[in-house]
Structures are given as C-alpha cells and as structure tokens.
Design a protein around this motif. Structure first.
Motif, PDB file in Angstrom:
ATOM      1  N   GLN A 193       0.647  -1.160   0.023  1.00  0.00           N
ATOM      2  CA  GLN A 193      -0.042   0.056   0.036  1.00  0.00           C
ATOM      3  C   GLN A 193       0.931   1.209   0.021  1.00  0.00           C
ATOM      4  N   GLU A 194       2.038   1.327   0.902  1.00  0.00           N
ATOM      5  CA  GLU A 194       2.857   2.355   0.938  1.00  0.00           C
ATOM      6  C   GLU A 194       3.541   2.507  -0.618  1.00  0.00           C
ATOM      7  N   ALA A 195       4.031   1.429  -1.153  1.00  0.00           N
ATOM      8  CA  ALA A 195       4.627   1.662  -2.373  1.00  0.00           C
ATOM      9  C   ALA A 195       3.646   2.002  -3.642  1.00  0.00           C
ATOM     10  N   ILE A 196       2.394   1.721  -3.553  1.00  0.00           N
ATOM     11  CA  ILE A 196       1.401   2.041  -4.562  1.00  0.00           C
ATOM     12  C   ILE A 196       0.242   2.588  -4.010  1.00  0.00           C
ATOM     13  N   PRO A 197       0.481   4.057  -3.969  1.00  0.00           N
ATOM     14  CA  PRO A 197      -0.656   5.105  -3.489  1.00  0.00           C
ATOM     15  C   PRO A 197      -1.948   4.697  -3.770  1.00  0.00           C
ATOM     16  N   VAL A 198      -2.031   4.244  -5.034  1.00  0.00           N
ATOM     17  CA  VAL A 198      -3.355   4.129  -5.827  1.00  0.00           C
ATOM     18  C   VAL A 198      -3.818   2.663  -5.834  1.00  0.00           C
ATOM     19  N   TRP A 199      -3.333   1.981  -4.712  1.00  0.00           N
ATOM     20  CA  TRP A 199      -3.760   0.547  -4.868  1.00  0.00           C
ATOM     21  C   TRP A 199      -5.216   0.156  -4.659  1.00  0.00           C
ATOM     22  N   GLN A 200      -5.768   1.143  -4.126  1.00  0.00           N
ATOM     23  CA  GLN A 200      -7.248   0.770  -3.974  1.00  0.00           C
ATOM     24  C   GLN A 200      -7.811   0.824  -5.351  1.00  0.00           C
ATOM     25  N   GLU A 201      -7.323   1.751  -6.365  1.00  0.00           N
ATOM     26  CA  GLU A 201      -8.047   1.896  -7.488  1.00  0.00           C
ATOM     27  C   GLU A 201      -7.801   0.529  -8.298  1.00  0.00           C
ATOM     28  N   ILE A 202      -6.889  -0.396  -8.034  1.00  0.00           N
ATOM     29  CA  ILE A 202      -6.426  -1.549  -8.822  1.00  0.00           C
ATOM     30  C   ILE A 202      -7.394  -2.558  -8.490  1.00  0.00           C
ATOM     31  N   PRO A 203      -7.806  -3.286  -9.637  1.00  0.00           N
ATOM     32  CA  PRO A 203      -8.778  -4.674  -9.494  1.00  0.00           C
ATOM     33  C   PRO A 203      -7.986  -5.579  -8.237  1.00  0.00           C
ATOM     34  N   LEU A 204      -8.853  -6.031  -7.463  1.00  0.00           N
ATOM     35  CA  LEU A 204      -8.453  -7.154  -6.403  1.00  0.00           C
ATOM     36  C   LEU A 204      -9.429  -8.175  -6.504  1.00  0.00           C
ATOM     37  N   PHE A 205      -8.825  -9.507  -6.613  1.00  0.00           N
ATOM     38  CA  PHE A 205      -9.494 -10.541  -6.571  1.00  0.00           C
ATOM     39  C   PHE A 205      -8.967 -11.467  -5.753  1.00  0.00           C
ATOM     40  N   ARG A 206      -9.702 -12.577  -5.343  1.00  0.00           N
ATOM     41  CA  ARG A 206      -9.185 -13.821  -4.470  1.00  0.00           C
ATOM     42  C   ARG A 206      -8.521 -14.615  -5.606  1.00  0.00           C
ATOM     43  N   LEU A 207      -7.435 -15.526  -5.214  1.00  0.00           N
ATOM     44  CA  LEU A 207      -6.563 -16.089  -6.386  1.00  0.00           C
ATOM     45  C   LEU A 207      -7.559 -17.134  -6.736  1.00  0.00           C
ATOM     46  N   HIS A 208      -8.381 -17.651  -6.161  1.00  0.00           N
ATOM     47  CA  HIS A 208      -9.191 -18.859  -6.671  1.00  0.00           C
ATOM     48  C   HIS A 208     -10.331 -18.360  -7.726  1.00  0.00           C
ATOM     49  N   GLU A 209     -10.552 -17.046  -7.797  1.00  0.00           N
ATOM     50  CA  GLU A 209     -11.621 -16.386  -8.661  1.00  0.00           C
ATOM     51  C   GLU A 209     -11.192 -16.344 -10.178  1.00  0.00           C
ATOM     52  N   THR A 210     -10.738 -17.648 -10.724  1.00  0.00           N
ATOM     53  CA  THR A 210     -10.229 -17.762 -12.043  1.00  0.00           C
ATOM     54  C   THR A 210     -11.003 -17.025 -12.999  1.00  0.00           C
ATOM     55  N   GLY A 211     -12.249 -17.313 -12.989  1.00  0.00           N
ATOM     56  CA  GLY A 211     -13.320 -16.479 -13.983  1.00  0.00           C
ATOM     57  C   GLY A 211     -12.804 -15.139 -14.084  1.00  0.00           C
ATOM     58  N   LYS A 212     -12.708 -14.309 -12.796  1.00  0.00           N
ATOM     59  CA  LYS A 212     -12.579 -12.702 -12.798  1.00  0.00           C
ATOM     60  C   LYS A 212     -11.088 -12.491 -13.455  1.00  0.00           C
ATOM     61  N   ILE A 213     -10.194 -13.423 -13.011  1.00  0.00           N
ATOM     62  CA  ILE A 213      -8.908 -13.133 -13.501  1.00  0.00           C
ATOM     63  C   ILE A 213      -8.870 -13.246 -15.001  1.00  0.00           C
TER      64      ILE A 213
END
Length: 381
Positions: A158-178
C-alpha cells in the motif's frame, strides 16, 4: 555547443522486455504461479497467442553439459514432433527476446525470476518477506490477488502503490474474474487500424499513373482513401518523395523511406512511422473494389494473426495488397527483407494468417495494362 545525436531517432514499438503486453506474476510460490499462468493461457488461447517465461535454477534439473552443446555447439534444434525445441548456449539479450516473442499477443512471466513492464501481485503470507524484497519491481501493478491466507494488500504494498485501491483486486481462486481481466486488457490493447493507399508505383506497364485514373469521378488514389476513411483511424496515401508535393492537400501522405522496394517498401515505411498501428493496405489498381468488401475485411479482422487477407480468386494465394497487416508483421517483414525477399505475398504464404473468401471476386481484379483497363470497363457497365 548544440546537442549532437549520433544516430537518427525513429519511432520505437511499445515493447517491454519480451512483448508489447506482458505481465510478471509474483508474490507466491513458483508452483502457484505456473498453475495460475496455465489457467490464464488455457482460457486465452482460442483467441490469442500467449507466451510464458520462467527460469530453472536448481542444479539437479539443469541440462547435463554433454552432447552437442557440451561439444561446443552454440545452438541446438530438435523436432519433437508435437513441438519444436531450441537450446541456446549463450545468454539472450532483451532485443533477441523481443524478436522471439514478437508474434505473441500476451506474455506471462514468472516474476520470481524475471521482470516485465506490468505486474500481477499476489498477497501470500507465506511469501510476504520475499515479496517485500522485490518491492522495487512493482512499477506498474495492474492486478492484485489475495491468497487464502491474506485479507488485504500488505502494508508495504500500500505504501509503495498509493493508488492501490483503484487496482482490481480478486481472490486467487477467482479464476473467471482473473481471466476476464486479461481478456479486457487484450481487447483494449487492440492496435488502431490505419489505412494506406499504395500510389507510389511508376505504372510502367500501364503507361500512365494508375492512381490518377478517374474510375469513379475522381482519381483512384483519392477514391480509395475516401473509402477507407470510414473504416480507419487515419488514412495515408503512400507515395514516392517526389510525388508528395503534387498530391491534394486534403489527403495525408506517407512518402517511402524504404525506397525502390515497391509495395513492400511502402508497407515497411508505414510501420516505421507508426509501428504499433495495424495497416489496412490497399492498392490503387483495384477499380472494382467496393466498400462492402472492405467492411467485410475489417469486420473479420483477426488481431492475433500476422495479417487478415483475402484468398485470390485467380490462384488461391493470399492477396497482399488488400490486407490488414498487424504490428507483429513488422519484424517479420524486416526479417524477410534481411534474407533478400521483397514479396509481401511470400511473407503471407509463409506465416500464420487469417484468410477470407472474397464476397465479390471481381473486387480483387488488378488492372495493370491498357488491355486490362478495357476488361474492367466492361465489368463496370
């Protein structure tokens, strides 16, 4: 003193280390990365050509220093029936990697070993310390994935990427979304389509400038350019440098910089100007070419192929001068030139292309001689 540049700057393709579109997967075990990469590639393969980059540094799995490489060979090729295998006895540079992967639409990279211009970061508590050591590699994070043991992006991420909340975030097992994320990225990265009217020939067989013949109430080069305007982002008339001043101001021109190579040089000149664009190339000696044929070609464009073209009704070979040439064809065209070939049809015949049956075979009729002019006029009546 004025700044002096030793070498002329030209437009460079938007490559990363391997390809135009590449993602390093990092933050978890190599096994998990490989499994994830296989799932993504398997889903994308029907529509896109994918590559994968990894490394193997464990001593017990290295190739033994025997055989041809051990004897001093720098390169070994083996036909493995279902795939081809190359072994290089030398380190490859970024430039060589780009050439090898140039026909790939997407390249996935094991970020535990190699880097790429975009990253997919996995939050895995078991590899947290390892990821923190690679924090400087997070230069263009486009997707964050959470392993089962993580609930959010780590603090140092979070510190290295100030805009991290704007980046898509999924669970590793959510293959369809990935997979959907990658499909969207590839679709959004579809190269823009420019038009190129080939009008730089000397028309020696015709005895007059073919591009200046007014088949449809105006010179053919302008007629074709008008046909392309509704289908392409930008349209250029390809010409010789000495022709440029004589062409109408309302039409953009693109003079040959690869001279004395005919249509081949015109296509290369277009890519030299805009290497990340696709080019719908149309000759000015097709008086029966209709807009419906052009629309059909564009509607059936296969971005993953080297080119989309029509099958000639005369000999069954691909018709190179009414073809959409994708950006990945640029290095291929250059490689054929380096081997002494300047025939665009030869490139198409020896490459993976998407070939279409023409809706109207007469639309592909080439007119290069006065005798052929009369035949075309008969078909137009």
């Amino acid at each position: 003193m004025k700044d002096h540049k030793k070498h002329r700057a030209i437009t460079q393709p938007a490559y990363g280390n391997y390809s135009r579109l590449e993602w390093a997967l990092l933050g978890t075990t190599c096994g998990t990365i490989k499994t994830l990469a296989e799932s993504i590639i398997n889903a994308l393969t029907p529509d896109y050509r994918c590559g994968y980059v990894d490394a193997q540094h464990t001593k017990d799995q290295e190739e033994p220093e025997t055989g041809r490489l051990g004897a001093g060979a720098r390169l070994e090729y083996t036909d493995q029936i279902t795939f081809d295998q190359f072994h290089f006895q030398k380190p490859l540079s970024t430039f060589q990697f780009r050439q090898i992967f140039s026909e790939m639409d997407a390249v996935l990279v094991n970020g535990n070993h190699q880097q790429a211009k975009a990253q997919v970061v996995i939050m895995d508590e078991n590899k947290k310390a390892s990821l923190q050591k690679r924090i400087a590699q997070l230069t263009n994070v486009q997707l964050i994935l959470l392993a089962d043991n993580a609930d959010s992006a780590f603090d140092f991420v979070q510190e290295a990427i100030p805009v991290w909340q704007e980046i898509p975030l999924f669970r590793l097992h959510e293959t369809g979304k990935i997979v959907s994320f990658f499909q969207k990225q590839l679709k959004n990265a579809t190269p823009v389509l420019n038009g190129l009217v080939l009008a730089g020939g000397r028309s020696l067989r015709m005895g007059q400038d073919k591009g200046a013949i007014a088949w449809h109430g105006k010179e053919q080069r302008y007629h074709v350019a008008d046909q392309l305007k509704g289908l392409c982002q930008n349209v250029f008339i390809s010409c010789r440098a000495e022709q440029q001043a004589s062409l109408e101001e309302g039409y953009a021109t693109l003079p040959d910089t690869f001279t004395a190579l005919g249509p081949y040089g015109a296509i290369l000149s277009a890519f030299r100007e805009q290497p990340d664009a696709a080019w719908l190339v149309v000759a000015c000696d097709l008086p029966l070419l209709d807009t419906a044929t052009l629309r059909y070609l564009v509607a059936n464009r296969a971005v993953s192929a080297l080119a989309t073209t029509f099958e000639s009704p005369h000999d069954g070979f691909p018709e190179p001068l009414i073809t959409i040439w994708e950006p990945k064809s640029y290095p291929v065209l250059l490689s054929f030139l380096a081997q002494g070939y300047t025939c665009p049809r030869k490139v198409l015949r020896n490459s993976e292309i998407h070939s279409l049956k023409p809706l109207n075979p007469d639309a592909l009729l080439n007119v290069n001689t006065p005798e052929e002019v009369e035949k075309a006029k008969q078909k137009m009546t």
